[in-house]
Motif scaffolding. Sequence first.
Motif, PDB file in Angstrom:
ATOM      1  N   HIS A 160      -2.615  -0.634  -1.841  1.00  0.00           N
ATOM      2  CA  HIS A 160      -3.149   0.725  -1.956  1.00  0.00           C
ATOM      3  C   HIS A 160      -2.021   1.748  -2.120  1.00  0.00           C
ATOM      4  O   HIS A 160      -2.078   2.642  -2.975  1.00  0.00           O
ATOM      5  CB  HIS A 160      -3.992   1.027  -0.718  1.00  0.00           C
ATOM      6  CG  HIS A 160      -4.180   2.482  -0.429  1.00  0.00           C
ATOM      7  ND1 HIS A 160      -5.007   3.284  -1.179  1.00  0.00           N
ATOM      8  CD2 HIS A 160      -3.665   3.276   0.539  1.00  0.00           C
ATOM      9  CE1 HIS A 160      -4.986   4.513  -0.692  1.00  0.00           C
ATOM     10  NE2 HIS A 160      -4.181   4.534   0.345  1.00  0.00           N
ATOM     11  N   ASN A 161      -0.987   1.637  -1.301  1.00  0.00           N
ATOM     12  CA  ASN A 161       0.122   2.585  -1.366  1.00  0.00           C
ATOM     13  C   ASN A 161       0.914   2.447  -2.658  1.00  0.00           C
ATOM     14  O   ASN A 161       1.373   3.450  -3.228  1.00  0.00           O
ATOM     15  CB  ASN A 161       1.043   2.382  -0.160  1.00  0.00           C
ATOM     16  CG  ASN A 161       0.425   2.872   1.132  1.00  0.00           C
ATOM     17  OD1 ASN A 161      -0.251   3.892   1.158  1.00  0.00           O
ATOM     18  ND2 ASN A 161       0.638   2.142   2.222  1.00  0.00           N
ATOM     19  N   PHE A 162       1.083   1.222  -3.131  1.00  0.00           N
ATOM     20  CA  PHE A 162       1.798   1.018  -4.397  1.00  0.00           C
ATOM     21  C   PHE A 162       1.064   1.708  -5.540  1.00  0.00           C
ATOM     22  O   PHE A 162       1.676   2.418  -6.361  1.00  0.00           O
ATOM     23  CB  PHE A 162       1.934  -0.479  -4.674  1.00  0.00           C
ATOM     24  CG  PHE A 162       2.633  -0.792  -5.967  1.00  0.00           C
ATOM     25  CD1 PHE A 162       4.017  -0.774  -6.043  1.00  0.00           C
ATOM     26  CD2 PHE A 162       1.915  -1.110  -7.108  1.00  0.00           C
ATOM     27  CE1 PHE A 162       4.670  -1.061  -7.231  1.00  0.00           C
ATOM     28  CE2 PHE A 162       2.552  -1.398  -8.297  1.00  0.00           C
ATOM     29  CZ  PHE A 162       3.945  -1.374  -8.366  1.00  0.00           C
TER      30      PHE A 162
ATOM     31  N   SER B 167       4.483  -1.416   5.367  1.00  0.00           N
ATOM     32  CA  SER B 167       3.450  -1.510   4.332  1.00  0.00           C
ATOM     33  C   SER B 167       3.360  -0.216   3.530  1.00  0.00           C
ATOM     34  O   SER B 167       2.948  -0.227   2.366  1.00  0.00           O
ATOM     35  CB  SER B 167       2.084  -1.830   4.956  1.00  0.00           C
ATOM     36  OG  SER B 167       1.567  -0.742   5.678  1.00  0.00           O
ATOM     37  N   ALA B 168       3.766   0.917   4.151  1.00  0.00           N
ATOM     38  CA  ALA B 168       3.728   2.203   3.450  1.00  0.00           C
ATOM     39  C   ALA B 168       4.910   2.385   2.505  1.00  0.00           C
ATOM     40  O   ALA B 168       4.881   3.264   1.634  1.00  0.00           O
ATOM     41  CB  ALA B 168       3.696   3.344   4.469  1.00  0.00           C
ATOM     42  N   LEU B 169       5.952   1.571   2.652  1.00  0.00           N
ATOM     43  CA  LEU B 169       7.118   1.705   1.778  1.00  0.00           C
ATOM     44  C   LEU B 169       6.826   1.290   0.346  1.00  0.00           C
ATOM     45  O   LEU B 169       7.641   1.535  -0.555  1.00  0.00           O
ATOM     46  CB  LEU B 169       8.284   0.873   2.325  1.00  0.00           C
ATOM     47  CG  LEU B 169       8.960   1.409   3.585  1.00  0.00           C
ATOM     48  CD1 LEU B 169      10.037   0.454   4.046  1.00  0.00           C
ATOM     49  CD2 LEU B 169       9.534   2.800   3.336  1.00  0.00           C
ATOM     50  N   THR B 170       5.684   0.663   0.112  1.00  0.00           N
ATOM     51  CA  THR B 170       5.318   0.344  -1.268  1.00  0.00           C
ATOM     52  C   THR B 170       4.939   1.598  -2.048  1.00  0.00           C
ATOM     53  O   THR B 170       4.892   1.565  -3.275  1.00  0.00           O
ATOM     54  CB  THR B 170       4.152  -0.653  -1.309  1.00  0.00           C
ATOM     55  OG1 THR B 170       3.048  -0.128  -0.569  1.00  0.00           O
ATOM     56  CG2 THR B 170       4.563  -1.999  -0.721  1.00  0.00           C
ATOM     57  N   PHE B 171       4.662   2.713  -1.348  1.00  0.00           N
ATOM     58  CA  PHE B 171       4.372   3.971  -2.064  1.00  0.00           C
ATOM     59  C   PHE B 171       5.587   4.441  -2.869  1.00  0.00           C
ATOM     60  O   PHE B 171       5.471   4.671  -4.080  1.00  0.00           O
ATOM     61  CB  PHE B 171       3.909   5.055  -1.091  1.00  0.00           C
ATOM     62  CG  PHE B 171       3.483   6.324  -1.775  1.00  0.00           C
ATOM     63  CD1 PHE B 171       2.149   6.559  -2.066  1.00  0.00           C
ATOM     64  CD2 PHE B 171       4.407   7.291  -2.140  1.00  0.00           C
ATOM     65  CE1 PHE B 171       1.750   7.721  -2.703  1.00  0.00           C
ATOM     66  CE2 PHE B 171       4.030   8.450  -2.778  1.00  0.00           C
ATOM     67  CZ  PHE B 171       2.692   8.671  -3.061  1.00  0.00           C
ATOM     68  N   PRO B 172       6.776   4.617  -2.255  1.00  0.00           N
ATOM     69  CA  PRO B 172       7.929   4.996  -3.084  1.00  0.00           C
ATOM     70  C   PRO B 172       8.287   3.931  -4.108  1.00  0.00           C
ATOM     71  O   PRO B 172       8.807   4.260  -5.184  1.00  0.00           O
ATOM     72  CB  PRO B 172       9.058   5.203  -2.061  1.00  0.00           C
ATOM     73  CG  PRO B 172       8.610   4.516  -0.819  1.00  0.00           C
ATOM     74  CD  PRO B 172       7.124   4.603  -0.819  1.00  0.00           C
ATOM     75  N   LEU B 173       8.000   2.655  -3.820  1.00  0.00           N
ATOM     76  CA  LEU B 173       8.244   1.615  -4.816  1.00  0.00           C
ATOM     77  C   LEU B 173       7.377   1.853  -6.052  1.00  0.00           C
ATOM     78  O   LEU B 173       7.865   1.798  -7.189  1.00  0.00           O
ATOM     79  CB  LEU B 173       7.949   0.239  -4.211  1.00  0.00           C
ATOM     80  CG  LEU B 173       8.076  -0.958  -5.161  1.00  0.00           C
ATOM     81  CD1 LEU B 173       9.506  -1.067  -5.693  1.00  0.00           C
ATOM     82  CD2 LEU B 173       7.668  -2.249  -4.457  1.00  0.00           C
ATOM     83  N   GLY B 174       6.090   2.118  -5.834  1.00  0.00           N
ATOM     84  CA  GLY B 174       5.208   2.407  -6.959  1.00  0.00           C
ATOM     85  C   GLY B 174       5.635   3.665  -7.702  1.00  0.00           C
ATOM     86  O   GLY B 174       5.556   3.731  -8.930  1.00  0.00           O
ATOM     87  N   ALA B 175       6.096   4.671  -6.955  1.00  0.00           N
ATOM     88  CA  ALA B 175       6.553   5.908  -7.586  1.00  0.00           C
ATOM     89  C   ALA B 175       7.769   5.653  -8.478  1.00  0.00           C
ATOM     90  O   ALA B 175       7.873   6.201  -9.591  1.00  0.00           O
ATOM     91  CB  ALA B 175       6.881   6.939  -6.511  1.00  0.00           C
TER      92      ALA B 175
END
Length: 302
Positions: free
Chosen positions: A170-172, A228-236
Amino acid sequence: MRITGGWRRDTESGCPEEELAGNQQHRRLARRKAEVHGWGLDSGFSTASLAAKKESHIDNLIWIVIGGFLMSAIALVGSVTVVLKPATLDRLLLPFVSLAAGTLIGGALFHMIPEGSAALDPLVTGVWLAAGFVTFLGLELFLHWHHSHSSEPTGRKPVTYLILIGDAVHNFLGGLGIASTFLINPAAGVTAWVAAAAHEVPQELGDFGILVRGGFPRRSALLWNFLSALTFPLGALVAYFAAQQFEVSGLVLFGAGNFIYIAASDLVPEIKANKSFRAAATHFGFFSVGIALTLCLAMWNA
């Protein structure tokens, strides 16, 4: 200008008028791509143009990284459950969920869809929106992933791992959509980030509770929720580097489909569950405020 064989030709380019008209759409797309990448359309390949392009890229990258890690930091909000009573937390959460639902829908309708659809055909726009909506439906169906906005969720340990996997995906995807929006229109991107952040606060509180009730110590629950939230900056970052090669308007619409699904399928049913008139009025009011805020921002940025 001269006429040859029924075609009007430009004396300089030798291109038929119909070809020139057909290239207008291509030029519009090129202009949009230039705006995303920070290119100067009229400056050629001068040193100043290249320097400005490089500076724009660096600025975008810095803001994307900062925004990505700030979003990840929201996962640490679960620590407030240590000091708040469950009843107090529940009273605070549902109005916040209502606000989050309004900002997600408003961010999608008033910011992300207009920006993402500007360079695409209507049918292609619909396909990307549907893809974003269906992808999140698949996450819920096949990963049994769900958001919970209660301070006392129940769950067993196998469910906690599914929660972490689902949140990571979801975060990614959220990072992809929001960063793509920022690259096309920074103001719209910031609005989308705020809408997502409003949703993340109650979600992360609920997820933290699920992890603790599922057997995780509080410190471990905070750590794994943050990871698990660190996938957000990865997706960004993926969106940022993809934008150097591809048109990212579709990713913006994909993110809008995500927003609409989360609000309509997850948040709105939850705020409708309480049958008292006072609670209904409160939830509707916060939901309307979220819609109004995003609409005002869109009008101000127009």
